[in-house]
Design a protein around this motif. Sequence first.
Motif, PDB file in Angstrom:
ATOM      1  N   ARG A   1       0.835  -1.193   0.000  1.00  0.00           N
ATOM      2  CA  ARG A   1       0.000   0.000   0.000  1.00  0.00           C
ATOM      3  C   ARG A   1       0.875   1.251   0.000  1.00  0.00           C
ATOM      4  NH1 ARG A   1      -3.588   1.610   5.189  1.00  0.00           N
ATOM      5  NH2 ARG A   1      -1.539   1.163   6.070  1.00  0.00           N
ATOM      6  N   PRO A   2       0.623   2.185  -0.928  1.00  0.00           N
ATOM      7  CA  PRO A   2       1.464   3.380  -1.019  1.00  0.00           C
ATOM      8  C   PRO A   2       1.166   4.370   0.102  1.00  0.00           C
ATOM      9  CG  PRO A   2      -0.329   3.513  -2.583  1.00  0.00           C
ATOM     10  CD  PRO A   2      -0.415   2.147  -1.967  1.00  0.00           C
ATOM     11  N   ALA A   3       2.140   5.226   0.388  1.00  0.00           N
ATOM     12  CA  ALA A   3       1.994   6.240   1.421  1.00  0.00           C
ATOM     13  C   ALA A   3       1.206   7.431   0.890  1.00  0.00           C
ATOM     14  CB  ALA A   3       3.370   6.699   1.893  1.00  0.00           C
ATOM     15  N   ARG A   4       0.704   8.238   1.795  1.00  0.00           N
ATOM     16  CA  ARG A   4       0.041   9.470   1.413  1.00  0.00           C
ATOM     17  C   ARG A   4       1.024  10.350   0.637  1.00  0.00           C
ATOM     18  NH1 ARG A   4      -2.922  13.748   5.566  1.00  0.00           N
ATOM     19  NH2 ARG A   4      -3.526  15.271   3.965  1.00  0.00           N
ATOM     20  N   GLY A   5       0.578  10.906  -0.478  1.00  0.00           N
ATOM     21  CA  GLY A   5       1.423  11.740  -1.313  1.00  0.00           C
ATOM     22  C   GLY A   5       2.165  10.987  -2.392  1.00  0.00           C
ATOM     23  N   ALA A   6       2.143   9.660  -2.356  1.00  0.00           N
ATOM     24  CA  ALA A   6       2.851   8.863  -3.350  1.00  0.00           C
ATOM     25  C   ALA A   6       2.209   9.024  -4.727  1.00  0.00           C
ATOM     26  CB  ALA A   6       2.858   7.396  -2.947  1.00  0.00           C
ATOM     27  N   GLU A   7       3.038   8.983  -5.774  1.00  0.00           N
ATOM     28  CA  GLU A   7       2.540   9.048  -7.138  1.00  0.00           C
ATOM     29  C   GLU A   7       2.140   7.656  -7.611  1.00  0.00           C
ATOM     30  OE1 GLU A   7       5.437  10.936  -9.616  1.00  0.00           O
ATOM     31  OE2 GLU A   7       4.826  12.944  -8.978  1.00  0.00           O
ATOM     32  N   VAL A   8       0.988   7.566  -8.242  1.00  0.00           N
ATOM     33  CA  VAL A   8       0.475   6.303  -8.758  1.00  0.00           C
ATOM     34  C   VAL A   8      -0.102   6.555 -10.147  1.00  0.00           C
ATOM     35  CG1 VAL A   8      -0.020   5.303  -6.479  1.00  0.00           C
ATOM     36  CG2 VAL A   8      -1.760   6.710  -7.616  1.00  0.00           C
ATOM     37  N   GLY A   9      -0.605   5.496 -10.770  1.00  0.00           N
ATOM     38  CA  GLY A   9      -1.245   5.631 -12.069  1.00  0.00           C
ATOM     39  C   GLY A   9      -2.349   4.612 -12.215  1.00  0.00           C
ATOM     40  N   VAL A  10      -3.256   4.838 -13.144  1.00  0.00           N
ATOM     41  CA  VAL A  10      -4.399   3.947 -13.364  1.00  0.00           C
ATOM     42  C   VAL A  10      -4.532   3.649 -14.847  1.00  0.00           C
ATOM     43  CG1 VAL A  10      -6.908   3.684 -13.187  1.00  0.00           C
ATOM     44  CG2 VAL A  10      -5.657   4.813 -11.351  1.00  0.00           C
TER      45      VAL A  10
END
Length: 264
Positions: free
Chosen positions: A145-154
């Motif tokens: 699970r990524p941290a708050r503020g982490a960059e992700v994509g969909v």
Amino acid sequence: MRNWITALALALTPLSATAQDTGLKSLDTTDAGRAWMAVGRLDIKDGAGFCTGTLISPTQVLTAAHCLFDKITGQRIDLAEVEFLAAWRLGRASAYRAARRAVVHPDYEYSTEATASRLYNDIALIELWQPIRNTSVIPFETGDRPARGAEVGVVSYAQDRAEAPSLQEVCSVMTRTSNVLVLSCDVEFGSSGAPVFSFEGDRPRIVSVVAAKAEFNGQRVAVGTAVEDSLKLLQAELSAGRGFGVSSSQGGARRNIGARFIKP
């Protein structure tokens, strides 16, 4: 949960939905979609709609639990009506596979309202009748699970992009609580079950699946269910023969339709 987010369920999307310009990067060519071939459209037959799913092993597709329920009756959809279209693009797929068995999170309860308990556990795993061993369709691994503020994509299909997936390469984790992530990602009806990727490492890893679209502090957002704590449980349930399969009245193994390979 209800105190800080107003969430709307992403119900199955009718196949006749009208396309609109979303501004996302369309993966409608071989070159554009090459890295994302394991993402596919999860079709419910007879025009009932579709979700998005992702291959995480040659025989397993990760998606949202609510995709496997009829939004009118609240009952589970007969898996005989479910087909995974890997890398579906402009009328063709790299592989077509029928669903054999599925498990939803043991604590998931279907509801048309996006309650906290539904969002925490809105994740499912589908076992296919035959593995997909197309060398261009490489299953994705999952991550923490990524941290708050982490960059992700969909990468997702939706009512305005039903014939090819689109990529939003950079959005972020706005906040999170327990097993739920609030993301600044662009989703629409049909994006249910879409993979949320972390780009840390040498290849994207799935860290969440899209469970709902929502409004957060006046902004349209996506709500995702984290994969980290649920996937091993789902795989154990599947290995133990739990979950539900194709109804016997549908012919069971006769629906093994794994031979249709078409180059995109």
